[in-house]
Structure formats: C-alpha cells, structure tokens
Design a protein around this motif. Structure first.
Motif, PDB file in Angstrom:
ATOM      1  N   PRO A 122      23.481   3.897 -43.553  1.00  0.00           N
ATOM      2  CA  PRO A 122      22.882   3.082 -44.612  1.00  0.00           C
ATOM      3  C   PRO A 122      23.892   2.462 -45.565  1.00  0.00           C
ATOM      4  CG  PRO A 122      22.435   5.428 -44.959  1.00  0.00           C
ATOM      5  CD  PRO A 122      23.003   5.287 -43.586  1.00  0.00           C
ATOM      6  N   ASP A 123      25.068   3.069 -45.677  1.00  0.00           N
ATOM      7  CA  ASP A 123      26.087   2.521 -46.578  1.00  0.00           C
ATOM      8  C   ASP A 123      27.108   1.650 -45.836  1.00  0.00           C
ATOM      9  OD1 ASP A 123      27.228   4.565 -45.128  1.00  0.00           O
ATOM     10  OD2 ASP A 123      28.306   5.453 -46.824  1.00  0.00           O
ATOM     11  N   ASP A 124      26.853   1.379 -44.566  1.00  0.00           N
ATOM     12  CA  ASP A 124      27.783   0.563 -43.785  1.00  0.00           C
ATOM     13  C   ASP A 124      26.991  -0.334 -42.830  1.00  0.00           C
ATOM     14  OD1 ASP A 124      30.192  -0.450 -42.877  1.00  0.00           O
ATOM     15  OD2 ASP A 124      30.515   1.160 -41.417  1.00  0.00           O
ATOM     16  N   ILE A 125      26.237  -1.254 -43.415  1.00  0.00           N
ATOM     17  CA  ILE A 125      25.380  -2.120 -42.616  1.00  0.00           C
ATOM     18  C   ILE A 125      25.377  -3.517 -43.220  1.00  0.00           C
ATOM     19  CG2 ILE A 125      23.327  -1.459 -43.944  1.00  0.00           C
ATOM     20  CD1 ILE A 125      21.724  -1.781 -41.364  1.00  0.00           C
ATOM     21  N   TRP A 126      25.319  -4.495 -42.334  1.00  0.00           N
ATOM     22  CA  TRP A 126      25.208  -5.894 -42.768  1.00  0.00           C
ATOM     23  C   TRP A 126      24.513  -6.678 -41.670  1.00  0.00           C
ATOM     24  CZ3 TRP A 126      26.539 -10.801 -41.168  1.00  0.00           C
ATOM     25  CH2 TRP A 126      26.421 -11.817 -42.135  1.00  0.00           C
ATOM     26  N   GLY A 127      23.808  -7.714 -42.060  1.00  0.00           N
ATOM     27  CA  GLY A 127      23.165  -8.568 -41.077  1.00  0.00           C
ATOM     28  C   GLY A 127      22.253  -9.572 -41.731  1.00  0.00           C
ATOM     29  N   PHE A 128      21.526 -10.303 -40.906  1.00  0.00           N
ATOM     30  CA  PHE A 128      20.565 -11.282 -41.420  1.00  0.00           C
ATOM     31  C   PHE A 128      19.643 -11.697 -40.288  1.00  0.00           C
ATOM     32  CE2 PHE A 128      24.060 -13.681 -39.734  1.00  0.00           C
ATOM     33  CZ  PHE A 128      23.556 -14.903 -39.294  1.00  0.00           C
ATOM     34  N   LEU A 129      18.583 -12.413 -40.640  1.00  0.00           N
ATOM     35  CA  LEU A 129      17.655 -12.921 -39.641  1.00  0.00           C
ATOM     36  C   LEU A 129      18.118 -14.302 -39.207  1.00  0.00           C
ATOM     37  CD1 LEU A 129      14.738 -11.715 -38.658  1.00  0.00           C
ATOM     38  CD2 LEU A 129      13.965 -13.895 -39.551  1.00  0.00           C
ATOM     39  N   THR A 130      18.296 -14.481 -37.914  1.00  0.00           N
ATOM     40  CA  THR A 130      18.843 -15.725 -37.372  1.00  0.00           C
ATOM     41  C   THR A 130      17.732 -16.621 -36.831  1.00  0.00           C
ATOM     42  OG1 THR A 130      19.115 -14.921 -35.110  1.00  0.00           O
ATOM     43  CG2 THR A 130      20.884 -14.408 -36.678  1.00  0.00           C
ATOM     44  N   ASN A 131      18.136 -17.781 -36.346  1.00  0.00           N
ATOM     45  CA  ASN A 131      17.162 -18.728 -35.802  1.00  0.00           C
ATOM     46  C   ASN A 131      16.642 -18.327 -34.426  1.00  0.00           C
ATOM     47  OD1 ASN A 131      17.231 -20.663 -37.958  1.00  0.00           O
ATOM     48  ND2 ASN A 131      19.255 -21.291 -37.239  1.00  0.00           N
ATOM     49  N   SER A 132      17.388 -17.463 -33.715  1.00  0.00           N
ATOM     50  CA  SER A 132      17.000 -17.109 -32.351  1.00  0.00           C
ATOM     51  C   SER A 132      17.919 -16.012 -31.846  1.00  0.00           C
ATOM     52  CB  SER A 132      17.123 -18.330 -31.424  1.00  0.00           C
ATOM     53  OG  SER A 132      18.491 -18.725 -31.322  1.00  0.00           O
ATOM     54  N   GLY A 133      17.589 -15.482 -30.668  1.00  0.00           N
ATOM     55  CA  GLY A 133      18.483 -14.507 -30.049  1.00  0.00           C
ATOM     56  C   GLY A 133      19.840 -15.100 -29.728  1.00  0.00           C
ATOM     57  N   THR A 134      19.857 -16.358 -29.304  1.00  0.00           N
ATOM     58  CA  THR A 134      21.124 -17.033 -29.018  1.00  0.00           C
ATOM     59  C   THR A 134      21.963 -17.155 -30.282  1.00  0.00           C
ATOM     60  OG1 THR A 134      20.165 -18.279 -27.180  1.00  0.00           O
ATOM     61  CG2 THR A 134      22.171 -19.160 -28.157  1.00  0.00           C
ATOM     62  N   ASP A 135      21.320 -17.474 -31.389  1.00  0.00           N
ATOM     63  CA  ASP A 135      22.016 -17.568 -32.678  1.00  0.00           C
ATOM     64  C   ASP A 135      22.616 -16.213 -33.047  1.00  0.00           C
ATOM     65  OD1 ASP A 135      22.937 -18.700 -35.019  1.00  0.00           O
ATOM     66  OD2 ASP A 135      21.012 -18.642 -36.052  1.00  0.00           O
ATOM     67  N   THR A 297      28.267  -3.725 -38.874  1.00  0.00           N
ATOM     68  CA  THR A 297      28.652  -2.859 -39.989  1.00  0.00           C
ATOM     69  C   THR A 297      29.175  -3.696 -41.149  1.00  0.00           C
ATOM     70  OG1 THR A 297      30.926  -2.597 -39.206  1.00  0.00           O
ATOM     71  CG2 THR A 297      29.292  -1.010 -38.396  1.00  0.00           C
ATOM     72  N   ARG A 298      29.059  -3.158 -42.327  1.00  0.00           N
ATOM     73  CA  ARG A 298      29.636  -3.816 -43.506  1.00  0.00           C
ATOM     74  C   ARG A 298      31.163  -3.903 -43.342  1.00  0.00           C
ATOM     75  NH1 ARG A 298      27.265  -6.467 -48.015  1.00  0.00           N
ATOM     76  NH2 ARG A 298      29.008  -6.939 -49.387  1.00  0.00           N
ATOM     77  N   THR A 299      31.743  -2.893 -42.708  1.00  0.00           N
ATOM     78  CA  THR A 299      33.190  -2.892 -42.481  1.00  0.00           C
ATOM     79  C   THR A 299      33.597  -4.078 -41.615  1.00  0.00           C
ATOM     80  OG1 THR A 299      33.199  -0.465 -42.611  1.00  0.00           O
ATOM     81  CG2 THR A 299      35.117  -1.522 -41.605  1.00  0.00           C
ATOM     82  N   ASN A 300      32.879  -4.294 -40.516  1.00  0.00           N
ATOM     83  CA  ASN A 300      33.172  -5.447 -39.666  1.00  0.00           C
ATOM     84  C   ASN A 300      32.988  -6.751 -40.423  1.00  0.00           C
ATOM     85  OD1 ASN A 300      33.945  -4.251 -37.241  1.00  0.00           O
ATOM     86  ND2 ASN A 300      31.864  -4.174 -36.436  1.00  0.00           N
ATOM     87  N   PHE A 301      31.905  -6.821 -41.197  1.00  0.00           N
ATOM     88  CA  PHE A 301      31.632  -8.056 -41.924  1.00  0.00           C
ATOM     89  C   PHE A 301      32.742  -8.374 -42.911  1.00  0.00           C
ATOM     90  CE2 PHE A 301      29.889 -10.059 -45.789  1.00  0.00           C
ATOM     91  CZ  PHE A 301      29.663 -11.317 -45.256  1.00  0.00           C
ATOM     92  N   GLU A 302      33.199  -7.388 -43.650  1.00  0.00           N
ATOM     93  CA  GLU A 302      34.250  -7.644 -44.651  1.00  0.00           C
ATOM     94  C   GLU A 302      35.548  -8.064 -43.972  1.00  0.00           C
ATOM     95  OE1 GLU A 302      33.729  -8.063 -47.628  1.00  0.00           O
ATOM     96  OE2 GLU A 302      31.845  -7.032 -48.039  1.00  0.00           O
ATOM     97  N   SER A 303      35.855  -7.449 -42.825  1.00  0.00           N
ATOM     98  CA  SER A 303      37.045  -7.848 -42.081  1.00  0.00           C
ATOM     99  C   SER A 303      36.923  -9.287 -41.599  1.00  0.00           C
ATOM    100  CB  SER A 303      37.248  -6.901 -40.894  1.00  0.00           C
ATOM    101  OG  SER A 303      38.343  -7.295 -40.102  1.00  0.00           O
TER     102      SER A 303
END
Length: 438
Positions: A122-135, A297-303
């Motif tokens: 829960p303390d290492d997560i990032w993401g969003f809703l995209t336009n599609s699976g391809t996106d 992960t939030r770690t991947n996103f920040e990198s």
C-alpha cells in the motif's frame, strides 16, 4: 440560403471554404430526409444487435449489462455536477492538481484497491486508468524502456512470444525496440529455457520482458516465476499483459498467480515478481467502453519520472505528470470506480467461478461429442477452448475468431470460444447443438 453545386465550384478554394464554414452556412445545414432515415436504420440495427449479444463467443468481451446500481452511480455522479461540463484528469492522480475539475480522488482510490488485489504494498503503488489495455501496455513498455536505458545507457531489447497480443508488436515498433522472439511450450506459454538462451545471446543489452497472462488465441500463461528466475542478476524490467485473466483470476483460488510479491520460503525476504501490470476494464468486468488499469510501484514511477521530467516538464500545469497522455478522460475513472467496491468484487468472484465452470463444461461436452474437432483448453485458469474450425455458418453466427495454428507440425485452421460471463450454460448448449448440425 444554401448555394448550389455550380455556385460552389465557381468560387476559389478559400472563398468556398469561408462560404461553407461560415456561421450562417453551418446553422442553415439540416439533416436531409435520407440522412434521417439512415440514422433511424442504424439505431434499429443496433437494437437488433443488442438482442444477439449473448452469442458472441469469439472475443473476450463481457456482453452482460452492468447492474442497475452502476447506472444509479452514473446518475449520482451527474447529480453532483460531474460530466455536466468539461472534466479532465490531466496529471498524476497521486499529486496535487492545480486544475480542480477532475476525478483524481476516485482514480487514486480505485488504483489502490485493485493494487491491493494484485498484492502491491500500500505504501509503494502508483497507477492510473488508461484509455485501453493497449494504452496500459504502452505505458508499461515506455516506463520499462526509460528505466533500463537510464540504468545502463543502452537501449533494451524487448522479449516476447508470437502468442502475445498483436498490440505488443505495434508498441515495439512505436518505441523503436529490437524484438527478440522467445519460443513457446506446447501449450503456447513462454519457454523460460529459451528465454535464458536468448538473454545469453544478447548480454550487452538490458531486457524488457513482456509476459502474457492469457495469450490471445490459446489462453496460455507465461510462467512469471520461471521468467523471473532467468532474469536474476540481469538488468531487466518485467511487464505483465494480463488484459483478460487479470480481471478474474484474483477472485479465484488461483489469485496467487498475479500477486506482485511473495515471501521467499527460505530467506523469508519479500521478492518482487514483476514490475508493472496491465488489465483491461471492458473485458472481464464488462465496463461499457474500452479502458485499462495500469499499476506499478511508486519506486518504479519515481525512477521513471526523474528521466521523464527531462523530456516533459509542463510548468504551466505545475507538476510532472509521468503519463504519455496529457489530457486524460475523467469520465471513465469516475464510472469504473463502481467496479472496485466490496459488492462489485463479490459479483466478480461469482462471475469468475461461473466462467471457469462453464469452460470446463464446454470442453467436456466437446470432447464427448466432437472430439474430431480436437478441442483444447491450455490450462485450468483459462476460459478459452480452441478447436478445428467448424462450418462458416457456426463461425459467423457466434462471431468466432479464427486463425491458423500449428498442431503437431501442421498449420491448421482453428477457431476458439471465449467463455465470458454472458455465455451462460444455455448459450453453450445451443452452440453445441449448432455444431451438430454442420
């Protein structure tokens, strides 16, 4: 008054454009009687299609109408003013937005809820809703490419099999990545030993690996842990394309297949199994329009964002978003939030059980009555049965997907049936009956 064709052709190009596009001309245009008839005919055809939707068996789309509560949720959003004027989810849902007309709180919460389903911390997560699976796949590959290039100074090579979704080949080309073809096992899943051979043949390049959890035609699963074992000690990024299976497997006894991390039984250390995951919203869930989950992960996103900010630092929105898309749909995240509640998860669990049970039923009945079609189910996680192509009548009636596949060294025309929640037992029984007629 509208001009006739002779008057229009007598004008110069610029004059004609102004004449046609002037406010007076635009307001004077109305639908002709013929056009109105076309609209009516199209709507009537759509109504007829709605009556036929339950017999769609060839493609992984849930044709079930969402529950009444979903439409009540839509009305609740509208009553609050949402979607009554332009909302825009531009930016990172995990950062403060200078532009308040968004649904970032819903978007962030649904990512957190689904992230928990997939076992992200829960303390290492990032993401969003995209336009599609391809996106979603595009963001995963772009993030992986960026991180690996930054770590090594060398462009990675991308590894996937020919059983992967065709979007991966498009994205490989779009991102200018060299593709290393990995062989498959007899069931269609990635051959981890061949992956190791290919990695050893390309020692000077980091590896961007795409594992498919539910291949497009056969429903095979690339072995995540075996792949990760081959990547140990290498500079690599592992992205999961779990477009269909990622929707329902977490609600079954097989949920462990998609957990982001596990505890090593010997060292007791927490081991990360993959870097990011893409799941389609319109496949298993039955969301009424294409959309996708992208979670990392939030770690991947920040990198990633550290490098992304060198390319794209839009000062005027007062944050570095870290998304390829700039303006983003705010309607879909707000509506898809409905599918992240406890009651929605309970419905999804029931749908998942019914799907897998019905897939087993279809395979059994085909083996009992149509063994000459050589029906195959790649694994007990799959809701897909593929077989030798039946008559064109059956293919067309049930919109079966068809392609040539290698069966015992011979390329054979095959079709598959994808058992989605709308494909109840009575639909499958009718399909089985129609097979008998051909």
């Amino acid at each position: 008054m509208l001009m006739n064709r002779r008057q229009f052709l007598g004008m110069s190009g610029a004059t004609a454009l102004v004449a046609v596009c002037s406010p007076q001309a635009l307001t004077a245009q109305t639908l002709t009687h013929g056009a109105q008839q076309n609209v009516s005919a199209t709507l009537k055809a759509m109504q007829q299609l709605a009556q036929q939707r339950n017999r769609l068996l060839g493609y992984p789309i849930n044709m079930t109408t969402p529950p009444e509560e979903f439409f009540a949720w839509r009305n609740e959003l509208a009553a609050a003013g949402f979607n009554q004027f332009s909302f825009n989810n531009v930016g990172n849902p995990y950062d403060h937005s200078h532009i308040p007309f968004n649904c970032h709180p819903f978007e962030k919460e649904l990512i957190n809820r689904f992230g928990a389903v997939y076992g992200f911390a829960p303390d290492d997560i990032w993401g969003f809703l995209t336009n599609s699976g391809t996106d979603s796949n595009m963001h995963g590959l772009y993030m992986g490419r960026t991180i690996l290039k930054n770590r090594t100074g060398v462009m990675p090579k991308i590894y996937f099999t020919r059983e992967a979704h065709y979007s991966i080949q498009i994205l490989r080309d779009l991102l200018h990545l060299d593709w290393v073809v990995v062989a498959t096992r007899p069931d269609g899943g990635m051959d981890a030993d061949d992956l190791e051979r290919q990695l050893n043949a390309n020692p000077n390049h980091p590896a961007l690996v795409v594992a498919t959890i539910g291949t497009t035609f056969k429903g095979a699963i690339d072995p995540v842990d075996a792949i990760q074992a081959k990547l140990k000690g290498r500079t690599a990024y592992l992205h999961l394309d779990a477009a269909l299976f990622g929707g329902y497997l977490p609600h079954t006894a097989l949920a462990g297949d998609l957990l982001h991390s596990i505890v090593d039984p010997i060292s007791k250390a927490k081991l990360q199994r993959y870097d990011s995951i893409a799941v389609s919203c319109h496949k298993f869930f039955g969301f009424p329009s294409p959309a996708g989950l992208f979670i990392t992960t939030r770690t991947n996103f920040e990198s990633f964002r550290a490098q992304f900010s060198q390319i794209h630092d839009p000062e005027y929105i007062k944050q570095v978003p870290g998304t390829i898309t700039c303006s983003r749909d705010a309607v879909k995240p707000a509506e898809f939030y409905f599918f992240s509640s406890e009651s929605a998860f309970a419905r999804q669990a029931a749908d998942a059980k019914a799907m897998l049970d019905n897939t087993g039923y279809l395979l059994k009945e085909m083996n009992n009555h149509y063994s000459y079609l050589q029906p195959v189910r790649a694994n007990d996680r799959s809701n897909t049965v593929y077989f030798i192509t039946p008559s064109k009548t059956v293919v067309d009636h049930y919109s079966l997907a068809t392609m040539q596949i290698d069966i015992e060294g011979e390329w054979t025309p095959c079709a598959h049936a994808v058992v989605m929640p709308h494909a109840k037992k009575e639909i499958l029984d009718q399909f089985l009956t129609d097979l008998r007629k051909t």
